[in-house]
Write a protein that holds these residues in place. Sequence first.
Motif, mmCIF file in Angstrom:
data_model
loop_
_atom_site.group_PDB
_atom_site.id
_atom_site.type_symbol
_atom_site.label_atom_id
_atom_site.label_comp_id
_atom_site.label_asym_id
_atom_site.label_seq_id
_atom_site.Cartn_x
_atom_site.Cartn_y
_atom_site.Cartn_z
ATOM 1 N N ALA A 81 -33.434 12.836 -26.945
ATOM 2 C CA ALA A 81 -31.699 12.747 -26.856
ATOM 3 C C ALA A 81 -31.786 11.052 -27.161
ATOM 4 O O ALA A 81 -31.127 11.034 -28.472
ATOM 5 C CB ALA A 81 -30.714 12.661 -26.237
ATOM 6 N N ALA A 82 -31.954 10.059 -27.155
ATOM 7 C CA ALA A 82 -32.096 8.525 -27.173
ATOM 8 C C ALA A 82 -32.648 8.204 -27.756
ATOM 9 O O ALA A 82 -32.576 7.781 -28.591
ATOM 10 C CB ALA A 82 -32.887 7.596 -25.160
ATOM 11 N N THR A 83 -34.553 9.104 -28.257
ATOM 12 C CA THR A 83 -34.220 8.637 -29.668
ATOM 13 C C THR A 83 -33.327 9.219 -31.052
ATOM 14 O O THR A 83 -33.580 7.880 -31.776
ATOM 15 C CB THR A 83 -36.115 9.720 -29.243
ATOM 16 N N HIS A 84 -32.873 9.475 -30.439
ATOM 17 C CA HIS A 84 -32.092 10.410 -31.966
ATOM 18 C C HIS A 84 -31.089 9.947 -32.271
ATOM 19 O O HIS A 84 -30.921 9.131 -32.939
ATOM 20 C CB HIS A 84 -32.091 11.523 -31.720
ATOM 21 N N PHE A 85 -30.136 9.371 -30.757
ATOM 22 C CA PHE A 85 -29.253 8.520 -31.086
ATOM 23 C C PHE A 85 -29.514 7.027 -31.599
ATOM 24 O O PHE A 85 -28.674 6.594 -32.100
ATOM 25 C CB PHE A 85 -28.541 8.500 -29.416
#
Length: 423
Positions: free
Chosen positions: A196-200
Amino acid sequence: MAVWALGLNHTTAPLDLRGRFAYAADQLEPVLHGLRSTLNRRPETAIVSTCNRTEIYCAGDLGDRERTLDWLANSGGVSPALLRSHAYALEDGQAARHAFRVASGLDSMVLGEPQILGQMKDAVRAAEAAGAMGTTLNQLFQRSFAVAKEVRTSTEIGAHSISMAAAAVRLAGQLFEDIGQIRVLFIGAGEMIELAATHFAAKNPKSIAIANRTLERGEKLAARFGADVMRLADLPSRLHEFDAVVSCTASTLPIIGLGAVERALKVRRHRPIFMVDLAVPRDIEPEVKGLEDVYLYTVDDLAGVVQTAQASRQAAVAQAEAIIDAGVQSFMHWMDQRDPVRGVVPLIQQLNAQTDEWRALEIARARKLLAKGENIEAVLEAMSRGLTQKMLHGALAELHSADAEHREQTTEAISRLFLRRER
């Protein structure tokens, strides 16, 4: 020996019920010990537990299946009847097919998602560590991984997939005009939060913070994204700082309660908060969803978002299913070779039932004759003759009805079956 699977997933059970049976990776080994200690024959056992499913795979006696369901119901604090209404039980070929479909991402909320394969491998490692993995289950899972690899390399099943993390970013983009202007908090430091952090991070938000129970692990993840790190204990006092919150921990109880969110909204003067709870059991109390300025999504809520990208991949499903069919046939052939009796069990059962029926008829007839005062020797003679006639009737009928082409083959078979010489 039979192979069987017992489980519940996102298609059969609601989120809160699934949460009762969710096991973190470090819980699997002791849980396996606890389960096997309650079973009479200690079958080969592995447990796959993710946010979308909890499944128990066994190789052993089918009689342990009901005991396993009772154990699982007890571990989740529900009645066996309730669990049974949401669970599925699969045996042999069906169990293998299910395992292959799960590994290939065909049974996932996100069609073709790759994370499940790693989770199944974790389940195998935990079962090995617990001494619960044997030859049969090892074959089942290794073949599952091989089938999954073929499906991913030979089909487009995983192309353009939208993960839960990507779906969260898409929803955030619908709420906030510019994600580059928001502050994002990630709670946890596991694989899902990393994704999720990678996408955000790709959307360049104003700031990113990581909250984790263990600061060292949180700092390691934060270093990848230039993020701040905070302790979970600081959440209540700092929640108001963030416009978006994404949580996925292994906590068995909610981390963020209704009161904390209400206080944060008051400080924010009711500026909206976007929240995503990817954890099972929940990290965020469900009552939070009722607050006017909160947009809270769970893994089940995200299902509709991820479904939008699935139409383009449906054409690959048939091809993937064909690969799985071949894998199931191969596995069942291996099972039959390892235990040749398995393939003829139904016929053996029918033969036993038929001979038991004949025996019961002849005994009943003999008892009637004895009750009438008939000579015991004559009754025994009649009973033995009746049994032999019944046993030979089918063979003699085949001999009389066989045509010239098949008579030699029939004669040979009957001779082999009925004219054996005891050594």
